[in-house]
Write a protein that holds these residues in place. Structure first.
Motif, mmCIF file in Angstrom:
data_model
loop_
_atom_site.group_PDB
_atom_site.id
_atom_site.type_symbol
_atom_site.label_atom_id
_atom_site.label_comp_id
_atom_site.label_asym_id
_atom_site.label_seq_id
_atom_site.Cartn_x
_atom_site.Cartn_y
_atom_site.Cartn_z
ATOM 1 N N LEU A 44 0.842 -1.212 0.000
ATOM 2 C CA LEU A 44 0.000 0.000 0.000
ATOM 3 C C LEU A 44 0.872 1.256 0.000
ATOM 4 O O LEU A 44 0.558 2.245 -0.678
ATOM 5 C CB LEU A 44 -0.945 -0.013 1.215
ATOM 6 N N LEU A 48 0.399 3.637 -3.148
ATOM 7 C CA LEU A 48 -0.202 4.975 -2.986
ATOM 8 C C LEU A 48 0.788 6.092 -3.308
ATOM 9 O O LEU A 48 0.391 7.237 -3.489
ATOM 10 C CB LEU A 48 -0.773 5.128 -1.566
ATOM 11 N N GLN A 56 -4.171 6.534 -17.844
ATOM 12 C CA GLN A 56 -5.268 6.181 -16.932
ATOM 13 C C GLN A 56 -5.383 7.109 -15.736
ATOM 14 O O GLN A 56 -6.318 6.970 -14.947
ATOM 15 C CB GLN A 56 -5.073 4.753 -16.426
ATOM 16 N N SER A 58 -5.077 8.604 -12.090
ATOM 17 C CA SER A 58 -4.953 7.950 -10.781
ATOM 18 C C SER A 58 -5.720 6.632 -10.705
ATOM 19 O O SER A 58 -5.559 5.890 -9.732
ATOM 20 C CB SER A 58 -5.438 8.900 -9.678
ATOM 21 N N THR A 59 -6.546 6.311 -11.718
ATOM 22 C CA THR A 59 -7.285 5.033 -11.639
ATOM 23 C C THR A 59 -6.344 3.831 -11.682
ATOM 24 O O THR A 59 -6.769 2.719 -11.385
ATOM 25 C CB THR A 59 -8.300 4.882 -12.792
ATOM 26 N N LEU A 61 -4.336 3.156 -9.630
ATOM 27 C CA LEU A 61 -4.288 2.632 -8.252
ATOM 28 C C LEU A 61 -5.201 1.419 -8.079
ATOM 29 O O LEU A 61 -4.928 0.548 -7.235
ATOM 30 C CB LEU A 61 -4.712 3.725 -7.255
ATOM 31 N N ILE A 62 -6.281 1.382 -8.858
ATOM 32 C CA ILE A 62 -7.212 0.238 -8.742
ATOM 33 C C ILE A 62 -6.527 -1.052 -9.204
ATOM 34 O O ILE A 62 -6.844 -2.136 -8.720
ATOM 35 C CB ILE A 62 -8.519 0.516 -9.536
ATOM 36 N N PHE A 64 -3.688 -2.140 -8.427
ATOM 37 C CA PHE A 64 -2.956 -2.803 -7.345
ATOM 38 C C PHE A 64 -3.852 -3.713 -6.487
ATOM 39 O O PHE A 64 -3.340 -4.518 -5.706
ATOM 40 C CB PHE A 64 -2.268 -1.768 -6.443
ATOM 41 N N ILE A 65 -5.172 -3.543 -6.590
ATOM 42 C CA ILE A 65 -6.060 -4.457 -5.857
ATOM 43 C C ILE A 65 -6.873 -5.341 -6.804
ATOM 44 O O ILE A 65 -7.282 -6.438 -6.422
ATOM 45 C CB ILE A 65 -7.014 -3.696 -4.890
ATOM 46 N N PHE A 109 -12.500 -13.679 -3.702
ATOM 47 C CA PHE A 109 -11.524 -13.030 -4.588
ATOM 48 C C PHE A 109 -12.125 -12.776 -5.976
ATOM 49 O O PHE A 109 -11.852 -11.742 -6.589
ATOM 50 C CB PHE A 109 -10.250 -13.883 -4.702
ATOM 51 N N LEU A 112 -14.342 -9.808 -5.707
ATOM 52 C CA LEU A 112 -13.528 -8.576 -5.655
ATOM 53 C C LEU A 112 -12.969 -8.219 -7.036
ATOM 54 O O LEU A 112 -12.933 -7.036 -7.400
ATOM 55 C CB LEU A 112 -12.375 -8.748 -4.669
ATOM 56 N N THR A 116 -14.005 -4.605 -8.416
ATOM 57 C CA THR A 116 -12.949 -3.603 -8.643
ATOM 58 C C THR A 116 -12.726 -3.398 -10.151
ATOM 59 O O THR A 116 -12.419 -2.285 -10.585
ATOM 60 C CB THR A 116 -11.625 -4.013 -7.966
ATOM 61 N N LEU A 119 -15.379 -1.024 -11.220
ATOM 62 C CA LEU A 119 -15.067 0.342 -10.768
ATOM 63 C C LEU A 119 -13.897 0.941 -11.558
ATOM 64 O O LEU A 119 -13.744 2.158 -11.623
ATOM 65 C CB LEU A 119 -14.733 0.331 -9.266
ATOM 66 N N TYR A 218 -1.635 -10.451 -1.165
ATOM 67 C CA TYR A 218 -2.887 -11.193 -1.387
ATOM 68 C C TYR A 218 -2.638 -12.704 -1.286
ATOM 69 O O TYR A 218 -3.459 -13.439 -0.736
ATOM 70 C CB TYR A 218 -3.467 -10.851 -2.768
ATOM 71 N N PHE A 221 -2.194 -13.606 2.274
ATOM 72 C CA PHE A 221 -3.519 -13.528 2.900
ATOM 73 C C PHE A 221 -4.313 -14.796 2.582
ATOM 74 O O PHE A 221 -4.953 -15.380 3.459
ATOM 75 C CB PHE A 221 -4.266 -12.286 2.401
#
Lengths: 256, 56
Positions: A44, A48, A56, A58-59, A61-62, A64-65, A109, A112, A116, A119, A218, A221
């Motif tokens: 993170l 960040l 793209q 700042s999108t 950043l999406i 990374f998840i 997962f 998600l 994501t 989004l 991930y 996790f």
């Protein structure tokens, strides 16, 4: 089997003893949890601080998840397929435990990855969803996960449930290469592979390193949760067996 | 911080955090429930097969 492979195979069978597995899980879960937190903190922090992408903004950043969630959705299913083989071919006692424990994690997962991705897609593609090959095949993966969870709970007899779940899991594995190569086989709105391809990654290091660290987070996790879920499944089976034994003992006493 | 795209980036991160945190909480609650079940069974006199074999 070679002599070198024999001891590792033997160790795998040693873990077939649930008590031994529970002891190992009790030792590994705290270590994995600490490693997961450290990897998330590093990922993170790096993510960040990454600059905006020239296309793209700042999108990015999406990514990374979204990308780690999508990778884990497929990796989890691949692990389930190997475990399903363990149930059907080697009859390893923990193979079915592994499949059942992984299915809800894989569903989470995949959910998600879809959310994501949606989004990320709206600002970049101008739409939340399209029925293209990549998105549709990932939605099919979510449905397969939910089907496996439902099937495992619907069949009461454990060995029948294990075999049924293993067969459905192996049949569903056909969807994994379809997801992976969908962007190459068909014209899709989704971009082709940028990292996991034969050529060097088509991504600048400033984005690639945070992505790899988040992917490691991930993955750690996932393995933490998988061990926790396997431990819960072993305990659930132990409770079930004890209840059946207690009921059988009670009814035998009633008959006497 | 995220400019015009905050409305997409923030929900993506919040939803991801909520789902991952929910998984951990769900697994932890399940573990507690199973341990409680085992404890109740053992207090009611039920024993594990391995314990019964050991007595024979």
């Amino acid at each position: 089997m070679s002599d070198a492979a024999a001891p590792s195979a033997s160790r795998l069978w040693d873990l077939a003893n649930p008590t031994r597995f529970l002891n190992l899980a009790a030792r590994l879960i705290p270590i994995l949890a600490v490693a997961t937190i450290a990897a998330f903190a590093a990922g993170l922090y790096m993510g960040l601080r990454a600059p905006e992408d020239y296309q793209q903004g700042s999108t990015v950043l999406i990514m990374f998840i979204h990308v780690p969630a999508a990778w884990l959705a497929m990796m989890c299913y691949s692990l389930m397929a190997v475990s399903a083989l363990g149930t059907l071919v080697w009859r390893h006692p923990l193979a079915d435990v592994s499949v059942r424990a992984a299915a809800p994690l894989g569903a989470a997962f995949t959910f998600l990855a879809l959310v994501t991705g949606s989004l990320w897609g709206k600002p970049m593609w101008g739409t939340w969803w399209v029925w293209d090959a990549r998105l549709t095949s990932v939605l099919v993966l979510l449905i397969i996960y939910l089907g496996i969870i439902a099937l495992a709970r619907a069949i009461e007899e454990p060995s029948t449930a294990a075999r049924s779940v293993a067969v459905v899991t192996l049949v569903g594995f056909i969807n994994i290469p379809i997801i992976k190569f969908s962007v190459d086989w068909w014209n899709t709105l989704h971009q082709p592979a940028s990292v996991s391809r034969l050529a060097p990654p088509a991504m600048d290091a400033v984005f690639l390193y945070p992505l790899l660290v988040m992917s490691a987070a991930y993955t750690l996790f996932f393995f933490t949760c998988h061990l926790m879920a396997m431990r819960n499944e072993i305990l659930r089976r132990r409770v079930r067996t004890m209840r059946i034994q207690a009921a059988a003992g009670g009814s035998a006493a009633d008959v006497r | 911080m995220f400019g015009d795209y905050a409305g997409f980036i923030v929900p993506a991160y919040v939803i991801s955090a909520l789902v991952l945190a929910s998984l951990i909480v769900w697994l932890w609650l399940q573990h507690r429930a199973r341990l409680r079940d085992l404890d109740e069974l053992e207090r009611s006199g039920a024993r594990r097969r391995s314990a019964m074999k050991g007595e024979r």
